[in-house]
Design a protein around this motif. Structure first.
Motif, PDB file in Angstrom:
ATOM      1  N   GLY A 189       0.773  -1.229   0.000  1.00 30.42           N
ATOM      2  CA  GLY A 189       0.000   0.000   0.000  1.00 30.42           C
ATOM      3  C   GLY A 189       0.807   1.282   0.000  1.00 30.42           C
ATOM      4  O   GLY A 189       0.237   2.377  -0.074  1.00 30.42           O
ATOM      5  N   ARG A 190       2.123   1.188   0.066  1.00 30.56           N
ATOM      6  CA  ARG A 190       2.953   2.390   0.105  1.00 30.56           C
ATOM      7  C   ARG A 190       3.135   2.950  -1.306  1.00 30.56           C
ATOM      8  O   ARG A 190       3.074   2.223  -2.296  1.00 30.56           O
ATOM      9  CB  ARG A 190       4.308   2.086   0.751  1.00 30.56           C
ATOM     10  N   GLU A 191       3.378   4.253  -1.390  1.00 30.03           N
ATOM     11  CA  GLU A 191       3.560   4.901  -2.682  1.00 30.03           C
ATOM     12  C   GLU A 191       5.030   4.889  -3.078  1.00 30.03           C
ATOM     13  O   GLU A 191       5.919   4.923  -2.229  1.00 30.03           O
ATOM     14  CB  GLU A 191       3.025   6.333  -2.638  1.00 30.03           C
ATOM     15  N   PHE A 192       5.261   4.867  -4.384  1.00 30.87           N
ATOM     16  CA  PHE A 192       6.625   4.898  -4.910  1.00 30.87           C
ATOM     17  C   PHE A 192       6.563   5.330  -6.368  1.00 30.87           C
ATOM     18  O   PHE A 192       5.474   5.489  -6.937  1.00 30.87           O
ATOM     19  CB  PHE A 192       7.296   3.519  -4.790  1.00 30.87           C
ATOM     20  N   THR A 193       7.712   5.510  -6.975  1.00 29.09           N
ATOM     21  CA  THR A 193       7.772   5.837  -8.402  1.00 29.09           C
ATOM     22  C   THR A 193       8.632   4.809  -9.125  1.00 29.09           C
ATOM     23  O   THR A 193       9.581   4.255  -8.561  1.00 29.09           O
ATOM     24  CB  THR A 193       8.360   7.242  -8.656  1.00 29.09           C
ATOM     25  N   ASN A 194       8.271   4.541 -10.356  1.00 25.98           N
ATOM     26  CA  ASN A 194       9.095   3.799 -11.311  1.00 25.98           C
ATOM     27  C   ASN A 194       9.148   4.609 -12.595  1.00 25.98           C
ATOM     28  O   ASN A 194       8.248   5.423 -12.855  1.00 25.98           O
ATOM     29  CB  ASN A 194       8.509   2.425 -11.611  1.00 25.98           C
ATOM     30  N   LYS A 195      10.178   4.411 -13.365  1.00 24.96           N
ATOM     31  CA  LYS A 195      10.297   5.118 -14.634  1.00 24.96           C
ATOM     32  C   LYS A 195       9.300   4.565 -15.669  1.00 24.96           C
ATOM     33  O   LYS A 195       8.952   3.381 -15.654  1.00 24.96           O
ATOM     34  CB  LYS A 195      11.713   4.993 -15.192  1.00 24.96           C
ATOM     35  N   LYS A 196       8.846   5.451 -16.548  1.00 26.97           N
ATOM     36  CA  LYS A 196       8.065   5.083 -17.726  1.00 26.97           C
ATOM     37  C   LYS A 196       8.606   5.873 -18.909  1.00 26.97           C
ATOM     38  O   LYS A 196       9.157   6.975 -18.747  1.00 26.97           O
ATOM     39  CB  LYS A 196       6.581   5.395 -17.533  1.00 26.97           C
ATOM     40  N   LEU A 197       8.429   5.324 -20.108  1.00 26.58           N
ATOM     41  CA  LEU A 197       8.895   6.005 -21.313  1.00 26.58           C
ATOM     42  C   LEU A 197       7.754   6.832 -21.898  1.00 26.58           C
ATOM     43  O   LEU A 197       6.650   6.324 -22.092  1.00 26.58           O
ATOM     44  CB  LEU A 197       9.379   4.972 -22.337  1.00 26.58           C
ATOM     45  N   ARG A 198       8.031   8.080 -22.172  1.00 22.83           N
ATOM     46  CA  ARG A 198       7.017   8.943 -22.778  1.00 22.83           C
ATOM     47  C   ARG A 198       6.633   8.393 -24.158  1.00 22.83           C
ATOM     48  O   ARG A 198       7.505   7.996 -24.945  1.00 22.83           O
ATOM     49  CB  ARG A 198       7.537  10.377 -22.940  1.00 22.83           C
ATOM     50  N   LEU A 199       5.339   8.400 -24.442  1.00 21.07           N
ATOM     51  CA  LEU A 199       4.869   7.884 -25.731  1.00 21.07           C
ATOM     52  C   LEU A 199       5.512   8.630 -26.903  1.00 21.07           C
ATOM     53  O   LEU A 199       5.800   8.039 -27.942  1.00 21.07           O
ATOM     54  CB  LEU A 199       3.347   7.985 -25.814  1.00 21.07           C
ATOM     55  N   SER A 200       5.735   9.914 -26.713  1.00 21.74           N
ATOM     56  CA  SER A 200       6.322  10.720 -27.792  1.00 21.74           C
ATOM     57  C   SER A 200       7.769  10.347 -28.082  1.00 21.74           C
ATOM     58  O   SER A 200       8.324  10.746 -29.115  1.00 21.74           O
ATOM     59  CB  SER A 200       6.243  12.210 -27.434  1.00 21.74           C
ATOM     60  N   LYS A 201       8.390   9.590 -27.157  1.00 23.42           N
ATOM     61  CA  LYS A 201       9.790   9.209 -27.313  1.00 23.42           C
ATOM     62  C   LYS A 201       9.967   7.759 -27.773  1.00 23.42           C
ATOM     63  O   LYS A 201      11.097   7.284 -27.879  1.00 23.42           O
ATOM     64  CB  LYS A 201      10.534   9.422 -25.996  1.00 23.42           C
ATOM     65  N   VAL A 202       8.868   7.059 -28.028  1.00 23.38           N
ATOM     66  CA  VAL A 202       8.956   5.678 -28.505  1.00 23.38           C
ATOM     67  C   VAL A 202       9.349   5.695 -29.975  1.00 23.38           C
ATOM     68  O   VAL A 202       8.689   6.336 -30.804  1.00 23.38           O
ATOM     69  CB  VAL A 202       7.618   4.933 -28.318  1.00 23.38           C
ATOM     70  N   ARG A 203      10.399   4.991 -30.318  1.00 19.63           N
ATOM     71  CA  ARG A 203      10.896   4.952 -31.693  1.00 19.63           C
ATOM     72  C   ARG A 203      10.993   3.497 -32.160  1.00 19.63           C
ATOM     73  O   ARG A 203      12.039   2.859 -32.050  1.00 19.63           O
ATOM     74  CB  ARG A 203      12.280   5.619 -31.780  1.00 19.63           C
ATOM     75  N   ARG A 204       9.886   2.963 -32.664  1.00 18.87           N
ATOM     76  CA  ARG A 204       9.883   1.579 -33.130  1.00 18.87           C
ATOM     77  C   ARG A 204      10.490   1.510 -34.523  1.00 18.87           C
ATOM     78  O   ARG A 204      10.143   2.295 -35.400  1.00 18.87           O
ATOM     79  CB  ARG A 204       8.451   1.034 -33.162  1.00 18.87           C
ATOM     80  N   VAL A 205      11.386   0.538 -34.724  1.00 24.38           N
ATOM     81  CA  VAL A 205      12.052   0.416 -36.021  1.00 24.38           C
ATOM     82  C   VAL A 205      11.572  -0.796 -36.816  1.00 24.38           C
ATOM     83  O   VAL A 205      11.627  -0.798 -38.048  1.00 24.38           O
ATOM     84  CB  VAL A 205      13.588   0.368 -35.860  1.00 24.38           C
ATOM     85  N   LYS A 206      11.094  -1.838 -36.120  1.00 25.32           N
ATOM     86  CA  LYS A 206      10.526  -2.982 -36.829  1.00 25.32           C
ATOM     87  C   LYS A 206       9.726  -3.822 -35.847  1.00 25.32           C
ATOM     88  O   LYS A 206       9.787  -3.615 -34.627  1.00 25.32           O
ATOM     89  CB  LYS A 206      11.601  -3.824 -37.502  1.00 25.32           C
ATOM     90  N   ARG A 207       8.955  -4.792 -36.393  1.00 26.56           N
ATOM     91  CA  ARG A 207       8.136  -5.655 -35.552  1.00 26.56           C
ATOM     92  C   ARG A 207       8.077  -7.050 -36.152  1.00 26.56           C
ATOM     93  O   ARG A 207       7.887  -7.210 -37.351  1.00 26.56           O
ATOM     94  CB  ARG A 207       6.720  -5.088 -35.411  1.00 26.56           C
ATOM     95  N   ASP A 208       8.242  -8.066 -35.305  1.00 23.58           N
ATOM     96  CA  ASP A 208       8.128  -9.449 -35.746  1.00 23.58           C
ATOM     97  C   ASP A 208       6.658  -9.854 -35.837  1.00 23.58           C
ATOM     98  O   ASP A 208       5.761  -9.164 -35.343  1.00 23.58           O
ATOM     99  CB  ASP A 208       8.853 -10.381 -34.758  1.00 23.58           C
ATOM    100  N   SER A 209       6.425 -11.018 -36.421  1.00 30.48           N
ATOM    101  CA  SER A 209       5.056 -11.469 -36.665  1.00 30.48           C
ATOM    102  C   SER A 209       4.307 -11.850 -35.397  1.00 30.48           C
ATOM    103  O   SER A 209       3.078 -11.984 -35.415  1.00 30.48           O
ATOM    104  CB  SER A 209       5.054 -12.652 -37.640  1.00 30.48           C
ATOM    105  N   ASP A 210       5.014 -12.045 -34.276  1.00 32.13           N
ATOM    106  CA  ASP A 210       4.323 -12.284 -33.002  1.00 32.13           C
ATOM    107  C   ASP A 210       4.214 -10.992 -32.189  1.00 32.13           C
ATOM    108  O   ASP A 210       3.963 -11.031 -30.987  1.00 32.13           O
ATOM    109  CB  ASP A 210       5.010 -13.383 -32.187  1.00 32.13           C
ATOM    110  N   LEU A 211       4.406  -9.851 -32.877  1.00 38.05           N
ATOM    111  CA  LEU A 211       4.246  -8.502 -32.335  1.00 38.05           C
ATOM    112  C   LEU A 211       5.425  -8.023 -31.493  1.00 38.05           C
ATOM    113  O   LEU A 211       5.354  -6.948 -30.884  1.00 38.05           O
ATOM    114  CB  LEU A 211       2.943  -8.352 -31.531  1.00 38.05           C
ATOM    115  N   CYS A 212       6.508  -8.780 -31.451  1.00 31.49           N
ATOM    116  CA  CYS A 212       7.719  -8.324 -30.780  1.00 31.49           C
ATOM    117  C   CYS A 212       8.303  -7.144 -31.554  1.00 31.49           C
ATOM    118  O   CYS A 212       8.637  -7.276 -32.735  1.00 31.49           O
ATOM    119  CB  CYS A 212       8.745  -9.454 -30.707  1.00 31.49           C
TER     120      CYS A 212
END
Length: 235
Positions: free
Chosen positions: A19-42
């Protein structure tokens, strides 16, 4: 001159276990740079990988969870303490993560998910990500091990859950089962699952494109496969 926006930011969480609060990092959607994707969505990314940050780990008690996890069940708390909280080696995962960190936190999430009896589709997603991480580093044996786990769990989800992969499309579960069976060399089973989607009238466009390609690939593999021993010998 405005300062450059950092790709990672601190997201606030409340631990599902303590129940305690904390922070973890997340990547901003605007900074996602996908270069390719496999057929199982990797997907493969330039720069930070958003998959690395999908499991939050509480720095206070160590409980690991995703946004798809449910509340900790009262009847499971004692078991989680005994089999997880008291056994793990604590590490701070609140900062930036590398591939090894991502593997570790996903395995922690899988342990917590199993102990709290999360949905099969949620556990399957964790296993699939772990398989992808091993693919990144070309550890084929480990990749196939977790692809098998993911495939089996997706089949459980298809049978037991009323249709969705963590709120997604039931068609996606069927596609992933077929695709994972194919990647594991089970081409007959793969085509049987993929065939279920061929007559779906309003299949999502991205799945229709993937289905068309993978159906042909696995049909060709079946044509090239040697016949069973009994048939080859005329029995």
């Amino acid at each position: 001159m405005a300062a450059a926006i950092e790709p990672l930011y601190d997201k606030r969480y409340q631990c599902l276990f303590c129940g305690r609060e904390f922070t973890n990092k997340k990547l901003r959607l605007s900074k996602v740079r996908r270069v390719k994707r496999d057929s199982d969505l990797c997907a493969y990314f330039e720069g930070e990988n958003p998959y690395f940050y999908e499991v939050a780990v509480c720095p206070h008690c160590g409980y690991a969870f995703t946004s798809s996890f449910g509340p900790v069940k009262k009847e499971r708390r004692e078991l989680i303490i005994k089999e997880y909280i008291q056994k793990i080696t604590r590490k701070d995962y609140t900062g930036p993560r590398n591939l090894n960190d991502a593997l570790n936190v996903h395995k922690l999430g899988l342990l917590c998910g199993n102990l709290n009896q999360e949905k099969s589709s949620v556990l399957a997603g964790l296993c699939l990500h772990i398989a992808w991480f091993y693919r990144y580093i070309q550890e084929e044996e480990q990749e196939k091990k977790y692809l098998r786990y993911a495939c089996d769990l997706y089949q459980e989800a298809y049978q037991k859950e009323s249709g969705t992969a963590g709120g997604g499309s039931p068609n996606l579960i069927i596609y992933l089962i077929g695709e994972l069976e194919g990647r594991l060399g089970n081409y007959q089973t793969a085509t049987q699952w993929l065939a279920r989607l061929l007559q779906v009238r309003h299949l999502e466009p991205y799945l229709r494109d993937l289905l068309r390609d993978r159906w042909e690939v696995y049909r060709e593999h079946l044509k090239e496969a040697p016949p069973p021993a009994g048939l080859a010998e005329g029995q």
